[in-house]
Design a protein around this motif. Structure first.
Motif, mmCIF file in Angstrom:
data_model
loop_
_atom_site.group_PDB
_atom_site.id
_atom_site.type_symbol
_atom_site.label_atom_id
_atom_site.label_comp_id
_atom_site.label_asym_id
_atom_site.label_seq_id
_atom_site.Cartn_x
_atom_site.Cartn_y
_atom_site.Cartn_z
ATOM 1 N N MET C 1 -12.716 9.029 -7.001
ATOM 2 C CA MET C 1 -12.472 8.384 -8.293
ATOM 3 C C MET C 1 -13.372 8.993 -9.355
ATOM 4 O O MET C 1 -14.570 9.103 -9.181
ATOM 5 C CB MET C 1 -12.774 6.894 -8.175
ATOM 6 C CG MET C 1 -12.313 6.124 -9.345
ATOM 7 S SD MET C 1 -10.693 5.378 -9.128
ATOM 8 C CE MET C 1 -9.933 6.271 -7.833
ATOM 9 N N HIS C 64 -3.041 8.033 -8.202
ATOM 10 C CA HIS C 64 -4.159 8.764 -7.581
ATOM 11 C C HIS C 64 -3.916 9.128 -6.128
ATOM 12 O O HIS C 64 -4.848 9.231 -5.350
ATOM 13 C CB HIS C 64 -5.467 7.982 -7.630
ATOM 14 C CG HIS C 64 -5.680 7.233 -8.886
ATOM 15 N ND1 HIS C 64 -5.745 7.850 -10.101
ATOM 16 C CD2 HIS C 64 -5.824 5.906 -9.118
ATOM 17 C CE1 HIS C 64 -5.934 6.933 -11.039
ATOM 18 N NE2 HIS C 64 -5.977 5.752 -10.481
ATOM 19 N N LEU C 65 -2.661 9.258 -5.727
ATOM 20 C CA LEU C 65 -2.450 9.559 -4.307
ATOM 21 C C LEU C 65 -2.856 10.985 -3.965
ATOM 22 O O LEU C 65 -2.885 11.356 -2.792
ATOM 23 C CB LEU C 65 -0.992 9.324 -3.913
ATOM 24 C CG LEU C 65 -0.671 7.895 -3.514
ATOM 25 C CD1 LEU C 65 0.756 7.780 -3.050
ATOM 26 C CD2 LEU C 65 -1.606 7.394 -2.426
ATOM 27 N N GLU C 68 -6.730 10.166 -2.437
ATOM 28 C CA GLU C 68 -6.955 8.787 -2.030
ATOM 29 C C GLU C 68 -7.660 8.783 -0.678
ATOM 30 O O GLU C 68 -7.764 9.815 -0.010
ATOM 31 C CB GLU C 68 -5.591 8.072 -1.983
ATOM 32 C CG GLU C 68 -5.625 6.563 -1.974
ATOM 33 C CD GLU C 68 -6.629 5.946 -2.932
ATOM 34 O OE1 GLU C 68 -7.820 5.852 -2.554
ATOM 35 O OE2 GLU C 68 -6.252 5.550 -4.051
ATOM 36 N N LYS C 69 -8.156 7.609 -0.286
ATOM 37 C CA LYS C 69 -8.849 7.489 1.002
ATOM 38 C C LYS C 69 -7.841 7.539 2.153
ATOM 39 O O LYS C 69 -6.680 7.153 1.997
ATOM 40 C CB LYS C 69 -9.622 6.179 1.043
ATOM 41 C CG LYS C 69 -10.667 6.056 -0.042
ATOM 42 C CD LYS C 69 -11.788 7.047 0.168
ATOM 43 C CE LYS C 69 -12.802 6.990 -0.960
ATOM 44 N NZ LYS C 69 -12.277 7.519 -2.237
ATOM 45 N N ALA C 70 -8.311 7.993 3.291
ATOM 46 C CA ALA C 70 -7.425 8.205 4.443
ATOM 47 C C ALA C 70 -6.666 6.944 4.834
ATOM 48 O O ALA C 70 -5.519 6.998 5.265
ATOM 49 C CB ALA C 70 -8.244 8.709 5.626
ATOM 50 N N LEU C 71 -7.326 5.815 4.677
ATOM 51 C CA LEU C 71 -6.718 4.549 5.084
ATOM 52 C C LEU C 71 -5.388 4.317 4.369
ATOM 53 O O LEU C 71 -4.401 3.901 4.976
ATOM 54 C CB LEU C 71 -7.692 3.418 4.766
ATOM 55 C CG LEU C 71 -7.232 2.046 5.189
ATOM 56 C CD1 LEU C 71 -7.292 1.926 6.695
ATOM 57 C CD2 LEU C 71 -8.075 0.980 4.543
ATOM 58 N N VAL C 72 -5.374 4.615 3.058
ATOM 59 C CA VAL C 72 -4.152 4.401 2.283
ATOM 60 C C VAL C 72 -3.035 5.289 2.816
ATOM 61 O O VAL C 72 -1.892 4.847 2.976
ATOM 62 C CB VAL C 72 -4.425 4.683 0.795
ATOM 63 C CG1 VAL C 72 -3.142 4.631 -0.004
ATOM 64 C CG2 VAL C 72 -5.429 3.698 0.251
ATOM 65 N N LYS C 74 -2.721 6.331 5.802
ATOM 66 C CA LYS C 74 -2.260 5.810 7.102
ATOM 67 C C LYS C 74 -1.257 4.679 6.900
ATOM 68 O O LYS C 74 -0.206 4.643 7.538
ATOM 69 C CB LYS C 74 -3.459 5.322 7.919
ATOM 70 C CG LYS C 74 -4.243 6.455 8.547
ATOM 71 C CD LYS C 74 -5.400 5.894 9.339
ATOM 72 C CE LYS C 74 -6.340 7.030 9.750
ATOM 73 N NZ LYS C 74 -7.637 6.531 10.214
ATOM 74 N N ILE C 75 -1.616 3.770 6.017
ATOM 75 C CA ILE C 75 -0.703 2.643 5.755
ATOM 76 C C ILE C 75 0.645 3.180 5.288
ATOM 77 O O ILE C 75 1.702 2.774 5.772
ATOM 78 C CB ILE C 75 -1.293 1.711 4.679
ATOM 79 C CG1 ILE C 75 -2.556 1.029 5.191
ATOM 80 C CG2 ILE C 75 -0.273 0.666 4.247
ATOM 81 C CD1 ILE C 75 -3.316 0.266 4.128
ATOM 82 N N LEU C 76 0.592 4.125 4.355
ATOM 83 C CA LEU C 76 1.841 4.629 3.786
ATOM 84 C C LEU C 76 2.637 5.430 4.803
ATOM 85 O O LEU C 76 3.867 5.391 4.793
ATOM 86 C CB LEU C 76 1.550 5.469 2.544
ATOM 87 C CG LEU C 76 1.070 4.628 1.364
ATOM 88 C CD1 LEU C 76 0.789 5.498 0.166
ATOM 89 C CD2 LEU C 76 2.090 3.562 0.999
#
Lengths: 463, 649, 114
Positions: C1, C64-65, C68-72, C74-76
Motif C-alpha cells: 500500500m 489494488h489487485l 495485494e496480499k497472498a491471502l486475498v 487465495k480467497i479469489l
C-alpha cells in the motif's frame, strides 16, 4: 477492550479485519453475479427468438457507464485525500461519488419508465408489433346481471373481495343488488361484511364441527345490467374469445358477453423476423397497417438487400457473407421503424438513408398520435402481449433482474458512502487512518459495482 | 495459576469499563458473540422443535390417513392458543384430519425449517459464535455489530416463515426444493401475489441467505485475523477448522440459491418465465407467459447450493464430536492432520457433485458419468473423518457422560446414513430409488440421528461454560436412550418401504396403492407380530411399517421431554462447576472464566501446543491444555513463537 | 500500500489516467459494437475482450489487485474455480440434455398448431 487489527494490519496476513471481510463478501458477490451471468448464457443459448441487440437506449447506457467510471475515480481520490489529510478535498470527492450514484439511478429510472410504457404484441403468425397503448387495454364485457361470490371455507386461497376487487372496474355507478334472501342492498364494505357474516353464521350452524366450514357461494342479482371494463391482469386465466363467464382473481365470477376486447395500438415498430411468410403478415391486413406499409416494408427490404450485395460483393455474383447469419442484416431486412402515420411515397432517388420512414415535420399539431398509425387489433389475432417488462421474454427478464440487482447494489453502496460522509466526521478528525480504511473498503465494494456494470453494459445494450 | 483455582466470580476483576448495560442492550441488541451464539442456539432449538411438531402431524397422517389427529379438539378449545392453532393448522384440517394441502405445507416447511432455521442456526451459527472466539482466544468476533445484524436478519426470516402459515393462502406447498415450473405457477389465484405463502418463503430465504453470508464473512475473518498468539493453523482445534470450511461453503454456495430464489420471485410476481418452457400448459390451458425458460436451470441453481448444504449440516456435528470425543476418552484425536485435509477436500469436492440429485432429468451420459465419479470420490474424505473419530475411541478410558453417549451413537448412525447413500450415487440404482422413502431414510440417518445427535452432544458439552452449571446426568441418559430408539424406529423401516417403491410424497402413506401394500417380508411379519403383543392389529405388509414409524416418532417426542426439562431446570438447579474446566479439556474456551464475561479472558491467552494433548506419557495429569507452558502454569508472552505465516508474500 | 505522500500523489495521477483509459475503452466498445464483423460471435468476442480488459484494469489498479496480499489471492482463486464450475457445468449439462434442438422444435410445432 478493543478488537485487534481494526486499523493496523495483522503481521502474518498483512491485512486488517475489514479488508479480509470485504474480500470475502466480494467473493460471495462474484458467485451471486456468476449465477446470474450463467443464467444469462443459459437463456441466451436457449432463446427461440432473435436476441435483442442495440434495443435498449445505448446513449443512456453509455452515459451511465461514464458516470460509474467517474465515481470509481472519485472514490479513490477521496481515499487518497484522507491519506494526505486533506479533509476538505475528501468531502468534495465523496459528495461527487454519491452524486454520481444518484445520477446513475435517475437515468436508470428513466430507462425503466420508458420500457414500462412501451408494449409489444405478438400476432398469431409470429409478427411482432411494438408501440404504445393510448387508451390502455381493458376487456369490456356487459350484460352482467349476477355476481357469484365465493366465500372460502378457509381451505381455499381465494376469498371473494367484490368491493375492493371487482366493483372498481364497473362502468358507471353500482346498481342495487338483491341477495338470495330477497333483500335489496347497496354493495359496499359494510353491507358485504354483514352479508359475509350471515353466510358464515349459516354455514357454521350447518357444519358438524364448529371449526370446519364448507365454501359457500353467494349470488347477488343486480337491479340493472352492468358493464365491466377490466385489465387482463385481474383475471386468473385469459378469458377465451367466446367466453360467457369471467372469473376474477379473487374468485368472484360473473356471466355476460364480451363487448369490446380490441386493443388500440400506436404502432412504432414492425418485426416480421418470426413470420414464416413475411409479405403476408397479418399486420398488412387492410384493417391493420394495410398495403401502403407493406410496400414500404418491401421497399426497405429490397434496398437493404441491394446495399448488402454491394457492400459484401465477392466478385462472383454472390456475397462474401451469409445475410441469414447477420443479426444486423436480418434486422435491417425485417424490422421497420415507424415514425409517421402514413409511409412516405418512395421514389427512385431513395437511398440507404431512407431505410427508416420519417415523420412529416409539419404535423406536430395533432400531437403524438399523428406520428404513428393506430391499429385496432382483434384479440383473435393476438397470441401474446406485454409491456417491455420481465414478462415479455427471457431477455427482458434477465435485463431487469441483472440491472435491478445491480441498482440495489448501487443504492446500498451509495448509502454506505453517504454514511461515511455524514455521520463519521468525528472518526475522520480523530482517527483518520481508521477512516481511510473504511473508505478503502467502501471503495472496494464500489469498484466491484462498477466492474459488474462494465460487463452488463455490453452484454445487455450492445451485443 | 492452574485452571482449577480460577473462581467463578470474575466479572469484576477486569480492568475494562463495566458500566451496566440495559437489559435490551445486553440480551436483545447484544453485540457480544456469546449472547448472539445463545440467541442463535435457542432460536435453532425452538425451530427444531417446531419442525418436529410438523413432522409428527405428517407421520400421523401417514399411519392413520383420514383419521383425526388425537387431541386436536382439545388443543383448538384452549382459548388463545387454540385459536392460533386453528388459524395456523386447523383451517386446513377439517375435523382434525390432515388433508393433502396441509400435508404439502407440512412437508415443505418441515424441510425448510429443519435445514435453514434449525440445524444451520444451532449447529453452525450457535456453536460457532459461542465457542469459536473463545477457542481461538480472542475477545469477540471481528465485526460484532455485523454479527448482531446477521442474527436479526435470520430472525426476520424465521418469523416470516412461521407467519406464512397464517396467510390466507397458508404456507408454501411445493416441497422444500420448490421445483419450477410447478413452484412458479401454482397458487397464483390470489388478489395480491405478495401475500402468498410462497412469496413469503422466497423473501424469507433471501433474508436467511443474507444472514448466512454476513455470518460466514464474520467467522472467516475472525479465524484468519484474530487467532491468539501462538495459535498456528495446525494448532487450531478441529472444531474451528470444520467451522472455517462450513463458512466457506455458505459463502460461496449460498449466492446461487439466492439467484434461484430471486429468479423464481421474478417468475411469480413479475410474470417472467425464467423457469417456464415455451408452450407450458396447466389445466388444459396455455399459460399467459412468454416461455423460453428452463426448469433445469432452477435445479442447477438450487442443487449448486443444496449439495454443499449437506456438508454445512454435517460438518458442525463432526466439529463438535472432535471436541467431545477426545475430552471424554482422554486420548488425542486420531489423525488430526488427515482429518483437516479430508475436511478441506470434502469442502472442495462438495461443489462438484450437485447434479447427482438430477439423474432423472436426463442430462446425458457424459455429465452423469462425471457426477457419478465425483460423488463416489467424495465418500473418501467422509470416511476418513468418520474413521478418525472411530479410532479415537480405541484404547481410551471412556467417560459415558450424556454428550459422549450422543457422540458414540452418532458414529454408527452417520455410518448407516453414509453407506446407504453409496448406492444412490449410481444412476442405474438411483433411477429406481429416486423420490422413494429410501432416499428419505438415507439423508435422515445423516442429519437426524447424525447431525442432531452431534448437536445434542454439543449442548451438553458447552452448557457448563455458558451457564456455570452442568446438565443433569440422569435426565441426559433418559434423553439419550429413547431418542436413539425412536430415531431408528422411524428411519430404519424407511429403507424397506423405499425399496418396496413407496413414494415420498404420499400424504396417506400409500394406503390406496394396493400393489405396494400387499408386499410383505420378514420385517413386516416381525412388525405385525410385535404389535399384536400389545393387542394392536397391524397389517403384515409394508403399510404396517407406517405404524411402527409413527410410534417411533412418538417415542422420540417423549424422549425430548427430559431434555427440555433438563435444559431449563439446570440453569438454576444444575450442579455448579467446580472450576472453569469441568471436563478437563485442553482447548482455550476452558481457560476463560465461567460464564465468560464480556471480553472473555482475564489474561492474554498464549498457545504453546496442539489442541488434543491428552494422556501425555510421563505427566501427572492426563491433559495438557493449549495455554499452559508446563502443567498448571500459563504460558508467558515470551514463550510464544512468532505468529505463523499463512500468507507468503 | 502506498503510504508516503509522494507515492500517493503518484497513484492519484495513475488513477486519473486509468479513469481516462476506461472512458476511451467504453467509447471503443460502443463504436465497435456497430461495426459488423463477419459473424456476430466475433462481435461478441471483441466486446467481451474489451470488457475484460476494462474489468482487469478496475480490478488490478482500482482494487489494488496488482499488489495485494497472498491471502486475498487465495480467497479469489477458490471463488473463481467455483464460478467457472458454475458456468461450464451449467452449459454442458444444458447442451446435452432435454433442451436440445428436437425438444424445442416439438414444442414450437405444438404452438403453431394452436
Amino acid at each position: 477492550m478493543d478488537i485487534p487489527y481494526t486499523v493496523s494490519a495483522r503481521p502474518d496476513t498483512g491485512l486488517y479485519n475489514a479488508k479480509v471481510g470485504i474480500w470475502l463478501f466480494l467473493a460471495s458477490e462474484v458467485m451471486l453475479f456468476g449465477g446470474l451471468f450463467s443464467s444469462y448464457i443459459f437463456l441466451r443459448v436457449g432463446a427461440d427468438y432473435p436476441w435483442p441487440v442495440h434495443e435498449l437506449n445505448v446513449t443512456l447506457g453509455f452515459i451511465n457507464t461514464l458516470v460509474l467510471i467517474g465515481s470509481s475515480v472519485t472514490v479513490l481520490l477521496a481515499w487518497a485525500s484522507i491519506k494526505l489529510r486533506k479533509f476538505g478535498a475528501y468531502k468534495v470527492y465523496m459528495a461527487i461519488t454519491i452524486l454520481c450514484a444518484m445520477t446513475f439511478m435517475v437515468i436508470k429510472s428513466f430507462e425503466y419508465k420508458a420500457k414500462f410504457e412501451h408494449y409489444s404484441v405478438t400476432l398469431t403468425d409470429g409478427t411482432i408489433l411494438t408501440g404504445h397503448l393510448p387508451n390502455g387495454f381493458e376487456i369490456e364485457f356487459g350484460d352482467v346481471k349476477e355476481l357469484s361470490l365465493t366465500i372460502s371455507g378457509k381451505t381455499s386461497a381465494v376469498d371473494a373481495d367484490p368491493v375492493g376487487y371487482v366493483l372498481p372496474y364497473l362502468k358507471g355507478t353500482a346498481p342495487k343488488f338483491k341477495t338470495q334472501a330477497g333483500v335489496e342492498i347497496d354493495l359496499n364494505k359494510e353491507s358485504f361484511a354483514v352479508l359475509k357474516a350471515e353466510v358464515l353464521a349459516a354455514a357454521k350452524a350447518k357444519a358438524t364441527n364448529s371449526k370446519e366450514l364448507p365454501s359457500t357461494t353467494i349470488k347477488l342479482v343486480a337491479a340493472s345490467p352492468m358493464t365491466f371494463s377490466v385489465p387482463m391482469s385481474k383475471f386468473l386465466a385469459r378469458p377465451a374469445l367466446d367466453a360467457k363467464s369471467f372469473t376474477f382473481r379473487d374468485g368472484t365470477s360473473v356471466e355476460g358477453k364480451i363487448i369490446n376486447d380490441k386493443m388500440t395500438l400506436e404502432v412504432d415498430g414492425l418485426d416480421v423476423r418470426g413470420t414464416p411468410d413475411k409479405e403476408k403478415s397479418l399486420a398488412f391486413n387492410e384493417h391493420y397497417l394495410g398495403t401502403a406499409w407493406k410496400n414500404a416494408f418491401i421497399h426497405q427490404r429490397d434496398e437493404a438487400i441491394a446495399v448488402f450485395k454491394k457492400e459484401f460483393d465477392d466478385g462472383k455474383g454472390g456475397t462474401s457473407r451469409d445475410p441469414k447469419k447477420s443479426a444486423t442484416q436480418q434486422k435491417k431486412l425485417f424490422y421497420v421503424h415507424i415514425h409517421s402515420a402514413t409511409p412516405e411515397a418512395h421514389t427512385e432517388e431513395g437511398g440507404a438513408h431512407k431505410t427508416e420512414a420519417h415523420a412529416p415535420v409539419e404535423e406536430h399539431g395533432s400531437a403524438h398520435a399523428g406520428h404513428h398509425p393506430e391499429v385496432k387489433l382483434e384479440r383473435k389475432d393476438v397470441q401474446f402481449f406485454s409491456n417491455f417488462t420481465p414478462k415479455l421474454n427471457s431477455y427482458y427478464a434477465i435485463y431487469f433482474t441483472l440491472t435491478g440487482l445491480h441498482g440495489l447494489h448501487v443504492i446500498a453502496g451509495a448509502l454506505v458512502l453517504a454514511y461515511f460522509l455524514v455521520f463519521d466526521g468525528r472518526r475522520l478528525r480523530e482517527d483518520p487512518e481508521h477512516m481511510a480504511n473504511r473508505v478503502e473498503v467502501g471503495g472496494l465494494f464500489w469498484h466491484f459495482v462498477d466492474l459488474v456494470w462494465i460487463f452488463l453494459f455490453p452484454l445487455l445494450y450492445l451485443l | 495459576m492452574s485452571a482449577a483455582t480460577i473462581s467463578n466470580d470474575h466479572t469484576n476483576d477486569h480492568g475494562h469499563d463495566h458500566h451496566e448495560l440495559s437489559f435490551l442492550k445486553k440480551y436483545i441488541w447484544s453485540t457480544d458473540h456469546k449472547v448472539i451464539g445463545i440467541q442463535y442456539a435457542v432460536s435453532g432449538l425452538l425451530f427444531l422443535l417446531f419442525g418436529f411438531f410438523l413432522m409428527m402431524m405428517m407421520r400421523w397422517s401417514i399411519a392413520y390417513p383420514g383419521q383425526p389427529i388425537p387431541g386436536f379438539g382439545f388443543v383448538t378449545s384452549i382459548p388463545v392458543i387454540g385459536d392460533l392453532f386453528q388459524e395456523m393448522i386447523g383451517r386446513w384440517a377439517p375435523g382434525g384430519v390432515v388433508n393433502g394441502e396441509l400435508y404439502n405445507m407440512l412437508g415443505a416447511m418441515h424441510g425448510t425449517i429443519m435445514v435453514f432455521l434449525g440445524i444451520v442456526p444451532l449447529g453452525f451459527a450457535g456453536f460457532v459464535n459461542f465457542v469459536m472466539p473463545l477457542q481461538i482466544g480472542t475477545i469477540d468476533m471481528a465485526f460484532p455489530r455485523l454479527n448482531m445484524w446477521s442474527y436479526w436478519l435470520f430472525f426476520v426470516s424465521g418469523v416470516m416463515m412461521f407467519a406464512s402459515f397464517f396467510l390466507g393462502t397458508g404456507s408454501v406447498q411445493t416441497g422444500w426444493t420448490m421445483y419450477s415450473p410447478l413452484a412458479s405457477t401454482t397458487g397464483l389465484a390470489v388478489t395480491n401475489v405478495w401475500m402468498h405463502g410462497h412469496t413469503w418463503w422466497l423473501l424469507a430465504m433471501v433474508f436467511n441467505i443474507s444472514a448466512s453470508l454476513l455470518g460466514s464473512v464474520n467467522v472467516i475473518t475472525t479465524i484468519i485475523n484474530l487467532r491468539a498468539k501462538g495459535l498456528t493453523w495446525m494448532r487450531m482445534p478441529f472444531f474451528c477448522w470444520a467451522m472455517f470450511i462450513v463458512s466457506f461453503l455458505l459463502l460461496l454456495a449460498f449466492p446461487p440459491l439466492e439467484v434461484a430464489a430471486l429468479l423464481q420471485l421474478m417468475d411469480r410476481v413479475f410474470g417472467a418465465s425464467f423457469f417456464l418452457p415455451t408452450g407450458l400448459m396447466e389445466g388444459g390451458q396455455h399459460l399467459d407467459i412468454a416461455g423460453g425458460g428452463s426448469p433445469l436451470l432452477y435445479q442447477h441453481l438450487f442443487w449448486f447450493l443444496a449439495h454443499p448444504e449437506v456438508y454445512v449440516l454435517i460438518l458442525p456435528a463432526f466439529a463438535i464430536l472432535t471436541e467431545v470425543i477426545p475430552a471424554n476418552t482422554r486420548r488425542p484425536l486420531w489423525g488430526y492432520k488427515a482429518m483437516v485435509y479430508a475436511a478441506l477436500t470434502l469442502g472442495f469436492l462438495s461443489f462438484l457433485v450437485w447434479a447427482h440429485h438430477m439423474y432423472l432429468t436426463g442430462m446425458g451420459t457424459m455429465m452423469s458419468t462425471y457426477f457419478q465419479i465425483t460423488t463416489v470420490l467424495i465418500s473418501v474424505p467422509s470416511v476418513i473423518l468418520l474413521t478418525g473419530l472411530m479410532i479415537s475411541l480405541w484404547g481410551g478410558s471412556i467417560r459415558f457422560t450424556p454428550q459422549m453417549l450422543f457422540a458414540s451413537a452418532f458414529l454408527p448412525m452417520f455410518g448407516i446414513g453414509g453407506l446407504t447413500g453409496l448406492p444412490l450415487a449410481f444412476t442405474f440404482i438411483d433411477l429406481a430409488l429416486h423420490d422413494t422413502y429410501y432416499v428419505i431414510g438415507h439423508f435422515h440417518y445423516v442429519v437426524a440421528p447424525g447431525t442432531i445427535f452431534g448437536l445434542f452432544a454439543g449442548v451438553y458439552h458447552w452448557y457448563p461454560k455458558a451457564t456455570g452449571r452442568i446438565m443433569n446426568d440422569f435426565l441426559g441418559k433418559l434423553h439419550f436412550w429413547p431418542s436413539l430408539l425412536g430415531m431408528n424406529m422411524i428411519f430404519a423401516p424407511m429403507f424397506i418401504q423405499g425399496m418396496g417403491g413407496f413414494h415420498r410424497r404420499w400424504y396417506d402413506g400409500g394406503k390406496y396403492f394396493e400393489q405396494t401394500s400387499s408386499a410383505s417380508n420378514w420385517f413386516t411379519e416381525l412388525n405385525s407380530g410385535f404389535f399384536s403383543l400389545f393387542g394392536m392389529d397391524v397389517p403384515n405388509n409394508l403399510l404396517g411399517l407406517n405404524v411402527l414409524m409413527s410410534v417411533g416418532a412418538f417415542v422420540l417426542a417423549l424422549g425430548q421431554v427430559p431434555f427440555i426439562l433438563n435444559f431449563f431446570l439446570s440453569i438454576k438447579g444444575g450442579k455448579k462447576v467446580e472450576n472453569d474446566n469441568p471436563w478437563a479439556a485442553t482447548t482455550l474456551e476452558w481457560a476463560a472464566p465461567t460464564p465468560p464475561p464480556h471480553g472473555n479472558f482475564d489474561f492474554e491467552p498464549i498457545v504453546v501446543r496442539g489442541p488434543y494433548e491428552y494422556s501425555v506419557p510421563g505427566m501427572d495429569q492426563d491433559f495438557f491444555p493449549q495455554w499452559e507452558s508446563e502443567p498448571g502454569k500459563r504460558a508467558e508472552p515470551s514463550a510464544a513463537p512468532a505468529p505463523a505465516i499463512v500468507a507468503h508474500h | 500500500m502506498a503510504d508516503s505522500p509522494e507515492e500517493i500523489y503518484k497513484s492519484i495521477r495513475k488513477i486519473k489516467l486509468i479513469g481516462l483509459v476506461l472512458a476511451v475503452f467504453t467509447v471503443l466498445t460502443v463504436g465497435l459494437s456497430y461495426v459488423e464483423l463477419p459473424t456476430h460471435s466475433l462481435n461478441m468476442m471483441v466486446g467481451m475482450l474489451l470488457a475484460t480488459i476494462k474489468a482487469a484494469l478496475v480490478a488490478l489498479i482500482f482494487m489494488h489487485l496488482n499488489h495485494e496480499k497472498a491471502l486475498v489471492y487465495k480467497i479469489l482463486a477458490f471463488t473463481v474455480a467455483f464460478a467457472v464450475a458454475l458456468f461450464v457445468l451449467f452449459y454442458l449439462s444444458n447442451s446435452e440434455g432435454l433442451i436440445d434442438e428436437g425438444f424445442e422444435n416439438s414444442t414450437a410445432i405444438i404452438e403453431s398448431q394452436e
